[in-house]
Design a protein around this motif. Structure first.
Motif, PDB file in Angstrom:
ATOM      1  N   SER A 143       0.828  -1.210   0.000  1.00 43.51           N
ATOM      2  CA  SER A 143       0.000   0.000   0.000  1.00 43.51           C
ATOM      3  C   SER A 143       0.862   1.260   0.000  1.00 43.51           C
ATOM      4  N   GLY A 144       2.198   1.066  -0.092  1.00 44.47           N
ATOM      5  CA  GLY A 144       3.112   2.205  -0.199  1.00 44.47           C
ATOM      6  C   GLY A 144       3.616   2.746   1.119  1.00 44.47           C
ATOM      7  N   GLY A 145       3.593   1.946   2.192  1.00 46.01           N
ATOM      8  CA  GLY A 145       4.014   2.426   3.509  1.00 46.01           C
ATOM      9  C   GLY A 145       5.256   1.735   4.037  1.00 46.01           C
ATOM     10  N   LYS A 146       5.614   2.104   5.272  1.00 41.44           N
ATOM     11  CA  LYS A 146       6.782   1.532   5.954  1.00 41.44           C
ATOM     12  C   LYS A 146       6.314   0.738   7.165  1.00 41.44           C
ATOM     13  N   CYS A 147       6.764  -0.498   7.242  1.00 44.96           N
ATOM     14  CA  CYS A 147       6.393  -1.373   8.346  1.00 44.96           C
ATOM     15  C   CYS A 147       7.644  -1.786   9.124  1.00 44.96           C
ATOM     16  N   LEU A 148       7.535  -1.725  10.429  1.00 47.72           N
ATOM     17  CA  LEU A 148       8.607  -2.194  11.308  1.00 47.72           C
ATOM     18  C   LEU A 148       8.103  -3.402  12.081  1.00 47.72           C
ATOM     19  N   MET A 149       8.860  -4.502  12.015  1.00 49.02           N
ATOM     20  CA  MET A 149       8.528  -5.699  12.777  1.00 49.02           C
ATOM     21  C   MET A 149       9.634  -5.957  13.793  1.00 49.02           C
ATOM     22  N   VAL A 150       9.260  -6.071  15.073  1.00 47.13           N
ATOM     23  CA  VAL A 150      10.247  -6.321  16.126  1.00 47.13           C
ATOM     24  C   VAL A 150       9.944  -7.664  16.775  1.00 47.13           C
ATOM     25  N   LEU A 151      10.909  -8.561  16.729  1.00 46.35           N
ATOM     26  CA  LEU A 151      10.752  -9.901  17.282  1.00 46.35           C
ATOM     27  C   LEU A 151      11.779 -10.111  18.399  1.00 46.35           C
ATOM     28  N   ASN A 152      11.400 -10.914  19.387  1.00 47.81           N
ATOM     29  CA  ASN A 152      12.182 -10.976  20.618  1.00 47.81           C
ATOM     30  C   ASN A 152      13.467 -11.777  20.555  1.00 47.81           C
ATOM     31  N   THR A 153      13.578 -12.680  19.588  1.00 45.42           N
ATOM     32  CA  THR A 153      14.769 -13.521  19.528  1.00 45.42           C
ATOM     33  C   THR A 153      15.389 -13.507  18.132  1.00 45.42           C
ATOM     34  N   PHE A 154      16.661 -13.822  18.089  1.00 46.11           N
ATOM     35  CA  PHE A 154      17.394 -13.868  16.819  1.00 46.11           C
ATOM     36  C   PHE A 154      16.764 -14.879  15.868  1.00 46.11           C
ATOM     37  N   ARG A 155      16.383 -16.056  16.385  1.00 48.46           N
ATOM     38  CA  ARG A 155      15.818 -17.096  15.536  1.00 48.46           C
ATOM     39  C   ARG A 155      14.521 -16.634  14.888  1.00 48.46           C
ATOM     40  N   ARG A 156      13.660 -15.950  15.653  1.00 47.34           N
ATOM     41  CA  ARG A 156      12.391 -15.460  15.106  1.00 47.34           C
ATOM     42  C   ARG A 156      12.640 -14.369  14.064  1.00 47.34           C
ATOM     43  N   VAL A 157      13.655 -13.548  14.282  1.00 46.48           N
ATOM     44  CA  VAL A 157      14.011 -12.507  13.310  1.00 46.48           C
ATOM     45  C   VAL A 157      14.410 -13.134  11.978  1.00 46.48           C
ATOM     46  N   ILE A 158      15.264 -14.139  12.034  1.00 45.05           N
ATOM     47  CA  ILE A 158      15.741 -14.796  10.803  1.00 45.05           C
ATOM     48  C   ILE A 158      14.604 -15.517  10.091  1.00 45.05           C
ATOM     49  N   ASP A 159      13.752 -16.205  10.851  1.00 48.42           N
ATOM     50  CA  ASP A 159      12.612 -16.907  10.240  1.00 48.42           C
ATOM     51  C   ASP A 159      11.701 -15.922   9.507  1.00 48.42           C
ATOM     52  N   ALA A 160      11.440 -14.776  10.136  1.00 51.13           N
ATOM     53  CA  ALA A 160      10.573 -13.772   9.520  1.00 51.13           C
ATOM     54  C   ALA A 160      11.220 -13.191   8.271  1.00 51.13           C
ATOM     55  N   TYR A 161      12.516 -12.927   8.347  1.00 50.39           N
ATOM     56  CA  TYR A 161      13.238 -12.338   7.208  1.00 50.39           C
ATOM     57  C   TYR A 161      13.214 -13.283   6.005  1.00 50.39           C
ATOM     58  N   GLU A 162      13.473 -14.565   6.254  1.00 50.28           N
ATOM     59  CA  GLU A 162      13.512 -15.535   5.155  1.00 50.28           C
ATOM     60  C   GLU A 162      12.138 -15.683   4.503  1.00 50.28           C
ATOM     61  N   TYR A 163      11.086 -15.677   5.325  1.00 48.08           N
ATOM     62  CA  TYR A 163       9.742 -15.796   4.749  1.00 48.08           C
ATOM     63  C   TYR A 163       9.364 -14.526   3.992  1.00 48.08           C
TER      64      TYR A 163
END
Length: 372
Positions: free
Chosen positions: A170-190
């Motif tokens: 929709s043309g915006g900026k989204c920030l996602m904050v996850l509590n652990t390194f593993r969850r960050v990597i899983d989200a990034y890869e998906y």
């Protein structure tokens, strides 16, 4: 004038003469004398920041918190006891109230001045006893032009990612904050399987020093361009300048959520904007046996934080994550009203190790005598 920047460990070691193997800087008489005569800033102290500690259960986590809290109070006690001008900056720490400093450290009331933003005070700067109240009309107007809708939901990492894709498309900026390194990597890869990685910035503490500047440039590029997704570990809470339209965050203690909200509708630009703060609570991350949430935060404080937020949201009142004020203004209450229900004062007092504090003060007194 010249200034010196250091982390908490180096700062503490300059007050207490302790030999640390491999430490290259600090512990010198010259640097100590500079600290004792300079204006000391302690910036962005975060109550639940245990970066660098490996905590496998609630017991270890609480001990880490006790060490951090006691270290902060020692720094304040030391500076005040030695007539060093000290300025501690924090938006969310429940350990820094003048009442607690007086009761725990025995500091006289006239030695502590509290400076705070207060919407209920008159415009400008006013003094009320030991409090300096600041009320900036221009800042108020900008903040009231920005409305944030807070939601607490149950969702998977894939659901969180898809929400960010929706914002991006929709043309915006989204920030996602996850509590652990593993969850960050899983989200990034998906996420990179759904949109181009060129439109995604990844932030976590395991980047090397040379890589961090590249990460910073990519975050800045997304911010300026006005379209993209940033996925981060809790490192985003301190020192990252980003202005998101939507913030999707793992549940965490209220102090961490306050820090994260600082990256939502961040710009002071007189524009009228609406944002979303989506807090995701997942029961599968709740480890009651070890008393932790996501293996990172104390479960009881996280649950109390989510409960305090839910009570406000369910009543149809907006949480103002930007302004500090008491009571209710229109259809808003300030985020500051959530801190005490989430983190009771008796819990804060428990986190002060008085024996450790006493030993540190004795060590620092011995050091001062030895320098004469």
């Amino acid at each position: 004038k010249p200034f010196t920047v250091m982390n908490t460990d180096l700062y503490l070691f300059n007050f207490v003469r302790i030999h640390v193997t491999g430490l290259r800087y600090g512990l010198g008489k010259k640097l100590r004398s500079i600290l004792n005569s300079a204006l000391n800033f302690i910036d962005e102290y975060n109550f639940f920041s245990t970066s660098g500690f490996c905590c496998s259960d609630r017991g270890e986590y609480v001990e880490a918190l006790r060490l951090i809290t006691t270290s902060l109070l020692f720094m304040v006690k030391y500076t005040i006891s030695n007539s060093i001008t000290d300025l501690v900056l924090s938006t969310s720490s429940p350990t820094l109230t003048p009442e607690l400093l007086r009761s725990i450290l025995g500091i006289e009331a006239d030695r502590v001045i509290e400076v705070s933003f207060d919407l209920s005070s008159k415009i400008g700067v006013s003094v009320n006893g030991s409090r300096v109240l600041v009320n900036d009309d221009e800042f108020n107007n900008d903040r009231f032009n920005k409305s944030i809708v807070t939601k607490v939901v149950k969702a998977s990492i894939k659901d969180m990612v898809r929400k960010c894709v929706e914002v991006f498309e929709s043309g915006g900026k989204c920030l996602m904050v996850l509590n652990t390194f593993r969850r960050v990597i899983d989200a990034y890869e998906y996420l990179c399987s759904l949109i181009s990685c060129r439109d995604v910035a990844l932030i976590h503490s395991r980047f090397r020093v040379k890589e961090r500047s590249l990460v910073s440039e990519k975050v800045k590029s997304i911010d300026v361009r006005g379209r993209g997704v940033v996925i981060s570990s809790p490192d985003i809470e301190v020192g990252i300048d980003f202005d998101a339209d939507v913030l999707v965050s793992d549940a965490a203690p209220i102090t961490s959520l306050i820090q994260r909200s600082g990256r939502l509708l961040r710009r002071v630009d007189d524009s009228v904007r609406e944002g979303e703060f989506i807090i995701v609570f997942s029961e599968e991350l709740l480890d009651e046996g070890h008393g932790t949430y996501a293996g990172v935060y104390p479960a009881n404080i996280t649950l109390r934080s989510i409960d305090a937020i839910n009570k406000v949201v369910s009543s149809g009142v907006l949480i103002d994550w930007k302004l500090m004020f008491t009571g209710r203004v229109g259809n808003r209450i300030s985020y500051t009203s959530l801190i005490t229900p989430a983190i009771p004062q008796n819990y804060v007092k428990y986190l002060v190790d008085r024996d450790c504090l006493s030993v540190l003060m004795k060590l620092s007194s011995t050091q001062i005598a030895s320098l004469e």
